[in-house]
Motif scaffolding. Structure first.
Motif, PDB file in Angstrom:
ATOM      1  N   LYS A   2       2.826  43.594  39.729  1.00 10.96           N
ATOM      2  CA  LYS A   2       1.906  43.033  40.498  1.00 10.96           C
ATOM      3  C   LYS A   2       2.018  41.495  40.148  1.00 10.96           C
ATOM      4  N   ARG A   3       1.726  40.926  41.431  1.00  5.34           N
ATOM      5  CA  ARG A   3       1.645  39.317  41.251  1.00  5.34           C
ATOM      6  C   ARG A   3       0.856  38.879  39.923  1.00  5.34           C
ATOM      7  N   SER A   4      -0.141  39.247  39.852  1.00  5.35           N
ATOM      8  CA  SER A   4      -1.055  39.032  38.422  1.00  5.35           C
ATOM      9  C   SER A   4      -0.370  39.068  37.524  1.00  5.35           C
ATOM     10  N   ARG A   5       0.411  40.368  37.304  1.00  8.28           N
ATOM     11  CA  ARG A   5       1.067  40.734  35.882  1.00  8.28           C
ATOM     12  C   ARG A   5       2.274  39.508  35.809  1.00  8.28           C
ATOM     13  N   TRP A   6       2.781  39.220  36.918  1.00  7.74           N
ATOM     14  CA  TRP A   6       3.992  38.291  36.812  1.00  7.74           C
ATOM     15  C   TRP A   6       3.493  36.863  36.300  1.00  7.74           C
ATOM     16  N   LEU A   7       2.173  36.691  36.856  1.00  7.56           N
ATOM     17  CA  LEU A   7       1.655  35.369  36.657  1.00  7.56           C
ATOM     18  C   LEU A   7       1.341  35.286  35.053  1.00  7.56           C
ATOM     19  N   ALA A   8       0.698  36.387  34.499  1.00  4.84           N
ATOM     20  CA  ALA A   8       0.291  36.740  32.993  1.00  4.84           C
ATOM     21  C   ALA A   8       1.456  36.306  32.252  1.00  4.84           C
ATOM     22  N   VAL A   9       2.747  37.120  32.588  1.00  6.15           N
ATOM     23  CA  VAL A   9       4.008  37.017  31.841  1.00  6.15           C
ATOM     24  C   VAL A   9       4.499  35.627  31.734  1.00  6.15           C
ATOM     25  N   THR A  10       4.486  35.044  32.918  1.00 10.73           N
ATOM     26  CA  THR A  10       5.019  33.575  33.088  1.00 10.73           C
ATOM     27  C   THR A  10       4.135  32.563  32.182  1.00 10.73           C
ATOM     28  N   SER A  11       2.911  32.606  32.442  1.00 11.35           N
ATOM     29  CA  SER A  11       1.952  31.920  31.525  1.00 11.35           C
ATOM     30  C   SER A  11       2.094  32.040  29.989  1.00 11.35           C
ATOM     31  N   ALA A  12       2.568  33.280  29.630  1.00 12.30           N
ATOM     32  CA  ALA A  12       2.823  33.653  28.203  1.00 12.30           C
ATOM     33  C   ALA A  12       4.233  32.907  27.582  1.00 12.30           C
ATOM     34  N   VAL A  13       5.041  33.062  28.545  1.00 12.49           N
ATOM     35  CA  VAL A  13       6.323  32.507  28.180  1.00 12.49           C
ATOM     36  C   VAL A  13       6.039  30.761  28.179  1.00 12.49           C
ATOM     37  N   GLN A  14       5.395  30.232  29.281  1.00 13.60           N
ATOM     38  CA  GLN A  14       5.083  28.787  29.126  1.00 13.60           C
ATOM     39  C   GLN A  14       4.449  28.555  27.963  1.00 13.60           C
ATOM     40  N   LEU A  15       3.346  29.415  27.426  1.00  7.94           N
ATOM     41  CA  LEU A  15       2.601  29.173  26.234  1.00  7.94           C
ATOM     42  C   LEU A  15       3.513  29.230  24.897  1.00  7.94           C
ATOM     43  N   THR A  16       4.492  30.012  24.919  1.00  6.26           N
ATOM     44  CA  THR A  16       5.335  29.913  23.646  1.00  6.26           C
ATOM     45  C   THR A  16       6.221  28.630  23.750  1.00  6.26           C
ATOM     46  N   SER A  17       6.691  28.135  24.943  1.00  4.03           N
ATOM     47  CA  SER A  17       7.496  26.874  24.779  1.00  4.03           C
ATOM     48  C   SER A  17       6.549  25.656  24.455  1.00  4.03           C
ATOM     49  N   ASP A  18       5.061  25.882  24.769  1.00  2.00           N
ATOM     50  CA  ASP A  18       4.140  24.903  24.238  1.00  2.00           C
ATOM     51  C   ASP A  18       4.024  24.899  22.851  1.00  2.00           C
ATOM     52  N   VAL A  19       3.937  26.073  22.175  1.00  2.00           N
ATOM     53  CA  VAL A  19       3.827  26.095  20.873  1.00  2.00           C
ATOM     54  C   VAL A  19       5.028  25.632  20.105  1.00  2.00           C
ATOM     55  N   ALA A  20       6.131  25.859  20.851  1.00  2.65           N
ATOM     56  CA  ALA A  20       7.522  25.288  20.215  1.00  2.65           C
ATOM     57  C   ALA A  20       7.368  23.691  20.106  1.00  2.65           C
TER      58      ALA A  20
END
Length: 134
Positions: A2-20
């Motif tokens: 689902k699109r909401s799941r893709w959004l959540a996964v994308t956000s999680a990847v972006q969060l990881t880059s933000d922590v890095a």
């Protein structure tokens, strides 16, 4: 998926880059330094100023906290408020990445890890904004 799941996964990847990006900025003592605004944040106050201003490589902690909340909500299922929150954060972060004076987009600031974290963060932010559209 689902699109909401893709959004959540994308956000999680972006969060990881933000922590890095935060770790990189902390090690190099890189406070936020947007083009056109001279904040003059002392390098010794990096962690304290990152709460509202962010760093040279990461978003403000208040934005990160909102993103964690919205991502968590979307992982549990579709949520209109979380979607709107991630859209607003994505749009704001794209702007933030583009105006940062010390970003890898500017000549003389490219470095392997910082550039990778920056590129993933920028792409993730843009993808969040796009995926969160109605």
């Amino acid at each position: 998926m689902k699109r909401s799941r893709w959004l959540a996964v994308t956000s999680a990847v972006q969060l990881t880059s933000d922590v890095a990006g935060f770790v990189i900025a902390d090690r190099r003592r890189l406070p936020a330094d947007p083009v056109g605004v001279h904040l003059h944040v002392p390098r010794t106050h990096l962690v304290r100023s990152s709460a509202l201003l962010g760093t040279g490589q990461s978003a403000p902690i208040v934005m990160v906290a909102a993103q964690v909340w919205a991502t968590w909500r979307l992982l549990r299922g579709p949520d209109e408020t979380a979607r709107k929150t991630l859209r607003a954060l994505g749009v704001a972060m794209v702007g933030g990445y583009l105006i940062e004076r010390g970003s890898p987009l500017w000549p003389g600031h490219r470095e392997r890890w910082a550039t990778t974290a920056f590129a993933v963060g920028l792409a993730g932010s843009a993808a969040m904004a796009a995926l969160a559209r109605r």
